[in-house]
Enzyme design. Structure first.
Site, short mmCIF file in Angstrom:
data_model
loop_
_atom_site.label_atom_id
_atom_site.label_comp_id
_atom_site.label_asym_id
_atom_site.label_seq_id
_atom_site.Cartn_x
_atom_site.Cartn_y
_atom_site.Cartn_z
N GLU A 54 59.55 22.18 59.08
CA GLU A 54 59.14 21.00 59.85
C GLU A 54 58.20 20.10 59.04
OE1 GLU A 54 60.57 19.95 62.30
OE2 GLU A 54 61.64 21.71 63.01
N TYR A 64 55.43 15.48 67.49
CA TYR A 64 56.76 15.95 67.12
C TYR A 64 56.73 17.42 66.67
CZ TYR A 64 60.58 17.39 64.34
OH TYR A 64 61.59 18.16 63.86
N ASP A 119 61.89 12.48 67.77
CA ASP A 119 61.78 11.96 66.40
C ASP A 119 62.69 10.74 66.28
OD1 ASP A 119 64.29 13.03 66.44
OD2 ASP A 119 64.18 13.85 64.42
#
Length: 372
Positions: free
Chosen positions: A43, A124, A142
């Site tokens: 991520e 996010y 996103d």
DNA sequence: AAGACGGGGCG
DNA sequence: CGCCCAGTCTT
């Protein structure tokens, strides 16, 4: 914005999406034998960076730092070095901080709200990590999700940034979330955006929810979402290629700088307090840094012109050995290689005329002459 | 709320 | 060469 019919049919949307994902998900390394660590690393790397670019970095990272503990034990310098070339170096520093915090924690929080307090974790990443690893019912928004939702409801609004658009669509994303499989639902949304609901050329014929897409129905899918475009700013940086018997002159960006602290690059004429030569540069290269379009021109300059006495702070002579261990900004490592080749070729030519200038490659290969 | 922050890929 | 990409932090 009229999203009521979509929310009313949320169950159908979830089912179509998850069926498509089970059928079409790409085989990505962070999805096989998933773990909290792999999910967090992926991520961080995937923020503002495409999957294709991340792939080799993710592989190498797991070899060097296989766990939070391994990462926490490493120096920040080693961590940034491993990140070299990915950009947005604050991500690497925050990931390092995060690893040290997680390693010291007695129990790791499992909800997005708690994760939001950790370094490098925004709305996010908190939703992504917690939904994927802990099945926390948090919807990610996103750039991909913004694009999908904007098109599904034919949202013609013009947004300033992705962040603004994300805030607007957060409630719809939350309403659509599949609580039975929140992590897969979130990944399915992003997968759909990345592989089907693409920005320029959406593959609507492959889309599992094409029949309920209002933008498609109106034939305006390529015009949505709308962002007011920031225009590029052009800059030119003149740089020096200075080689002495001690190696090539490099500049280390001060820790007091706002960005790319401690990274190395070839010095600009500005930091050397030199004027731009009339002669043409050895090479000219272009790069882009966010909104800036930068042209970098490399001038060959004799070492005597650089400094009278001692080497000032932030400057160093680097040979081929030390270059290998340094961390460079952007493409400067690659450009050094190009410059060595170009200059050595020139000297090959001039050496045939019976005059003997010092050879660049030999200078840089000189062992034992290293930086202060 | 606005700006800053990197770099590579692609048409 | 312009546009895009699994955002976050600082001011």
């Amino acid at each position: 914005m009229n999203d009521s019919s979509l929310v009313a049919n949320a169950a159908g949307f979830r089912a179509q999406l998850i069926d498509w994902y089970d059928q079409s998900a790409r085989d990505l390394p962070w999805r096989s034998q998933p773990s909290l660590y792999k999910t967090v690393v992926s991520e961080f790397m995937l923020q503002q960076t495409q999957v294709k670019t991340v792939l080799p970095y993710f592989h190498n990272w797991l070899q060097v730092f296989p766990s939070f503990e391994a990462l926490a034990s490493a120096s920040e310098e080693a961590v940034v070095k491993q990140w070299e070339g990915l950009g947005y170096y604050s991500r690497a520093r925050n990931l390092h901080k995060l690893a040290r915090i997680i390693s010291d924690l007695d129990s790791i929080p499992t909800d997005a709200k708690s994760w939001l307090a950790l370094p490098g974790i925004g709305p996010y990443a908190a939703a992504a990590v917690c939904s994927i690893v802990f099945s926390d019912p948090s919807a990610v928004v996103d750039g991909n999700v913004v694009r999908i939702l904007s098109r599904l409801v034919a949202d013609r609004s013009e947004y300033k940034t992705t962040t603004d658009a994300a805030k607007t669509h957060q409630s719809l994303a939350t309403a659509l979330l599949n609580h039975a499989r929140p992590g897969d639902h979130n990944q399915a949304m992003m997968e759909l955006g990345a592989t089907v609901c693409q920005n320029q050329k959406p593959q609507c014929l492959l889309c599992p929810v094409q029949s309920i897409c209002q933008a498609k129905a109106q034939g305006i899918e390529t015009k949505i979402p709308r962002f007011n475009k920031t225009k590029a700013v052009k800059q030119t940086v003149e740089r020096a290629w200075i080689v002495s018997p001690k190696g090539v002159l490099l500049y280390r960006i001060p820790q007091t700088a706002s960005r790319m602290k401690g990274l190395h690059e070839m010095p600009s004429l500005e930091v050397l307090n030199l004027k731009t030569p009339k002669t043409s540069p050895l090479i000219v290269r272009k790069r882009s840094i966010t909104k800036y379009r930068i042209t970098e021109r490399f001038h060959q300059i004799s070492p005597e012109k650089a400094f009278n006495g001692d080497l000032p702070d932030h400057f160093l002579w680097a040979n081929t050995d030390s270059i290998a261990s340094l961390t460079f900004t952007g493409p400067h490592r690659k450009w050094i290689t190009e410059l060595i080749d170009i200059v050595s070729e020139k000297q090959q030519g001039s050496n045939t005329h019976a005059n003997s200038a010092p050879d660049t490659k030999n200078s840089l290969n000189f062992r034992g002459s290293s930086n202060p």
